[in-house]
Scaffold this motif. Structure first.
Motif, PDB file in Angstrom:
ATOM      1  N   MET A   1     -49.663 -16.901  50.897  1.00 47.34           N
ATOM      2  CA  MET A   1     -48.292 -17.435  50.882  1.00 47.34           C
ATOM      3  C   MET A   1     -47.320 -16.301  51.188  1.00 47.34           C
ATOM      4  O   MET A   1     -47.421 -15.212  50.625  1.00 47.34           O
ATOM      5  CB  MET A   1     -47.975 -18.036  49.506  1.00 47.34           C
ATOM      6  N   SER A   2     -46.397 -16.539  52.059  1.00 48.72           N
ATOM      7  CA  SER A   2     -45.438 -15.505  52.419  1.00 48.72           C
ATOM      8  C   SER A   2     -44.364 -15.383  51.347  1.00 48.72           C
ATOM      9  O   SER A   2     -44.033 -16.346  50.662  1.00 48.72           O
ATOM     10  CB  SER A   2     -44.787 -15.841  53.762  1.00 48.72           C
ATOM     11  N   PRO A   3     -43.796 -14.166  51.169  1.00 51.74           N
ATOM     12  CA  PRO A   3     -42.766 -13.959  50.164  1.00 51.74           C
ATOM     13  C   PRO A   3     -41.537 -14.817  50.429  1.00 51.74           C
ATOM     14  O   PRO A   3     -41.175 -15.060  51.580  1.00 51.74           O
ATOM     15  CB  PRO A   3     -42.436 -12.462  50.305  1.00 51.74           C
ATOM     16  N   THR A   4     -40.906 -15.282  49.363  1.00 51.79           N
ATOM     17  CA  THR A   4     -39.658 -16.015  49.519  1.00 51.79           C
ATOM     18  C   THR A   4     -38.545 -15.045  49.882  1.00 51.79           C
ATOM     19  O   THR A   4     -38.584 -13.873  49.541  1.00 51.79           O
ATOM     20  CB  THR A   4     -39.280 -16.739  48.212  1.00 51.79           C
ATOM     21  N   LYS A   5     -37.542 -15.553  50.569  1.00 53.29           N
ATOM     22  CA  LYS A   5     -36.412 -14.708  50.969  1.00 53.29           C
ATOM     23  C   LYS A   5     -35.535 -14.409  49.764  1.00 53.29           C
ATOM     24  O   LYS A   5     -35.157 -15.306  49.017  1.00 53.29           O
ATOM     25  CB  LYS A   5     -35.586 -15.421  52.040  1.00 53.29           C
ATOM     26  N   GLN A   6     -35.241 -13.126  49.569  1.00 49.57           N
ATOM     27  CA  GLN A   6     -34.425 -12.712  48.437  1.00 49.57           C
ATOM     28  C   GLN A   6     -33.052 -12.287  48.922  1.00 49.57           C
ATOM     29  O   GLN A   6     -32.914 -11.501  49.857  1.00 49.57           O
ATOM     30  CB  GLN A   6     -35.099 -11.568  47.672  1.00 49.57           C
ATOM     31  N   GLU A   7     -32.019 -12.811  48.268  1.00 46.98           N
ATOM     32  CA  GLU A   7     -30.649 -12.459  48.616  1.00 46.98           C
ATOM     33  C   GLU A   7     -30.289 -11.095  48.031  1.00 46.98           C
ATOM     34  O   GLU A   7     -30.964 -10.580  47.145  1.00 46.98           O
ATOM     35  CB  GLU A   7     -29.694 -13.533  48.075  1.00 46.98           C
ATOM     36  N   ALA A 221     -50.083 -13.718  45.420  1.00 47.53           N
ATOM     37  CA  ALA A 221     -50.909 -14.911  45.220  1.00 47.53           C
ATOM     38  C   ALA A 221     -51.002 -15.285  43.744  1.00 47.53           C
ATOM     39  O   ALA A 221     -51.179 -16.459  43.409  1.00 47.53           O
ATOM     40  CB  ALA A 221     -52.307 -14.671  45.785  1.00 47.53           C
ATOM     41  N   GLY A 222     -50.860 -14.308  42.862  1.00 50.10           N
ATOM     42  CA  GLY A 222     -50.975 -14.572  41.437  1.00 50.10           C
ATOM     43  C   GLY A 222     -49.679 -14.927  40.749  1.00 50.10           C
ATOM     44  O   GLY A 222     -49.678 -15.363  39.589  1.00 50.10           O
ATOM     45  N   GLN A 223     -48.553 -14.754  41.439  1.00 50.89           N
ATOM     46  CA  GLN A 223     -47.248 -15.043  40.852  1.00 50.89           C
ATOM     47  C   GLN A 223     -46.822 -16.478  41.121  1.00 50.89           C
ATOM     48  O   GLN A 223     -47.144 -17.053  42.150  1.00 50.89           O
ATOM     49  CB  GLN A 223     -46.188 -14.089  41.435  1.00 50.89           C
ATOM     50  N   CYS A 224     -46.062 -17.043  40.187  1.00 50.11           N
ATOM     51  CA  CYS A 224     -45.484 -18.368  40.416  1.00 50.11           C
ATOM     52  C   CYS A 224     -44.428 -18.308  41.522  1.00 50.11           C
ATOM     53  O   CYS A 224     -44.325 -19.215  42.337  1.00 50.11           O
ATOM     54  CB  CYS A 224     -44.862 -18.901  39.129  1.00 50.11           C
ATOM     55  N   VAL A 225     -43.631 -17.258  41.502  1.00 47.44           N
ATOM     56  CA  VAL A 225     -42.621 -17.033  42.546  1.00 47.44           C
ATOM     57  C   VAL A 225     -43.193 -15.989  43.503  1.00 47.44           C
ATOM     58  O   VAL A 225     -43.392 -14.833  43.112  1.00 47.44           O
ATOM     59  CB  VAL A 225     -41.293 -16.524  41.949  1.00 47.44           C
ATOM     60  N   PRO A 226     -43.478 -16.355  44.745  1.00 46.77           N
ATOM     61  CA  PRO A 226     -44.126 -15.428  45.670  1.00 46.77           C
ATOM     62  C   PRO A 226     -43.163 -14.440  46.309  1.00 46.77           C
ATOM     63  O   PRO A 226     -42.984 -14.400  47.526  1.00 46.77           O
ATOM     64  CB  PRO A 226     -44.745 -16.361  46.713  1.00 46.77           C
ATOM     65  N   ALA A 227     -42.510 -13.653  45.473  1.00 51.41           N
ATOM     66  CA  ALA A 227     -41.602 -12.602  45.952  1.00 51.41           C
ATOM     67  C   ALA A 227     -41.753 -11.418  45.017  1.00 51.41           C
ATOM     68  O   ALA A 227     -41.945 -11.579  43.807  1.00 51.41           O
ATOM     69  CB  ALA A 227     -40.159 -13.097  45.969  1.00 51.41           C
TER      70      ALA A 227
END
Length: 263
Positions: A1-7, A221-227
């Motif tokens: 899963m690719s990281p979510t975009k962080q502001e 991969a182990g985090q709920c939030v992929p960032a």
């Protein structure tokens, strides 16, 4: 899963932190440097302790224009007499300490078979013992004034399956128990104690030594939030727990790990 975009990160402002007397251990680099930066920006009077003199002097100079310029104090926290003298000098200069952040630590790797009694002692001194004695140094003044905040830094490491970190995990597990004991004993004096439990934080040290692309993929991969968890995320939690907004928070562990359950 690719990281979510962080502001872009913007800290909340806590007016009650302005002018508070804050001591941060290990405050010259890594997460500690971000803690120093964040509290100084709130207008707190910050003293940060470290043995990394070059990095600490550079940080002190870079923050000279902050709302309140922090002060670097060189201190080897494994030397208890030096620790006591350092805190006595800060107390004398500042008139007391309102907030203590016990952040200093070292997560060197090791094999179980290679651990000697001497190495055991050195790891406990680096990762556990100083948190107790730094707290001990500021508690009398906090009791006298009827308020204070102790923030002890734990680690996600012992909550997840890790290898080559047995002593670090032992020390970090003990910190949570120590904090709960302090919170119960000191609450009646207006002193709050909590443990901050960082996850896989992106720091220069971790990026250099451990967080290669494969490890980053495993973390995400182990985090709920992929960032990735950033140093600012940890500092933001510390600011909240140190502020009056957290007046009902004590004796607990607060995780900042993007919901990391392992992978």
């Amino acid at each position: 899963m690719s990281p979510t975009k962080q502001e872009a990160f913007v800290y909340a402002t806590y007016p009650d932190l302005k002018g508070k007397r804050v001591v941060i251990t290990g405050g010259g680099s890594g997460i500690g440097s971000e803690l120093t930066t964040a509290f100084a920006a709130q207008g707190a009077r910050v003293w940060f302790l470290d043995i990394a003199e070059e990095a600490s002097r550079a940080l002190e100079q870079s923050l000279a224009g902050s709302a309140a310029a922090p002060k670097f104090v060189r201190c080897d926290l494994t030397d208890i007499e030096a620790l006591k003298s350092t805190f006595a000098a800060i107390e004398a200069e500042a008139g007391g300490v309102d907030i203590l952040l016990n952040n200093a630590a070292n997560d060197d790797r090791h094999e179980i078979e290679a651990v000697t009694p001497e190495y055991w002692e050195s790891r406990m001194n680096v990762n556990l013992r100083h948190q107790f004695f730094c707290s001990q140094a500021v508690i009398p003044g906090m009791k006298q004034r009827g308020h204070g905040v102790l923030l002890n830094f734990g680690s996600i490491s012992w909550h997840l399956p890790h290898t080559q970190l047995d002593l670090y995990m032992t020390a970090k597990a003990a910190i949570e128990g120590m904090t709960r004991g302090m919170a119960r004993e000191l609450g009646k004096f207006g002193i709050r104690a909590n443990t901050i439990v960082p996850g896989a934080v992106r720091t220069p040290r971790q990026e250099k030594l451990w967080h290669n692309p494969e490890e980053e993929a495993r973390i995400l991969a182990g985090q709920c939030v992929p960032a990735r968890v950033e140093m600012q995320d940890v500092a933001a939690l510390a600011l909240f727990l140190a502020s009056n907004n957290a007046r009902a928070c004590s004796g607990r562990e607060y995780f900042v790990d993007a919901g990391w359950y392992g992978a």
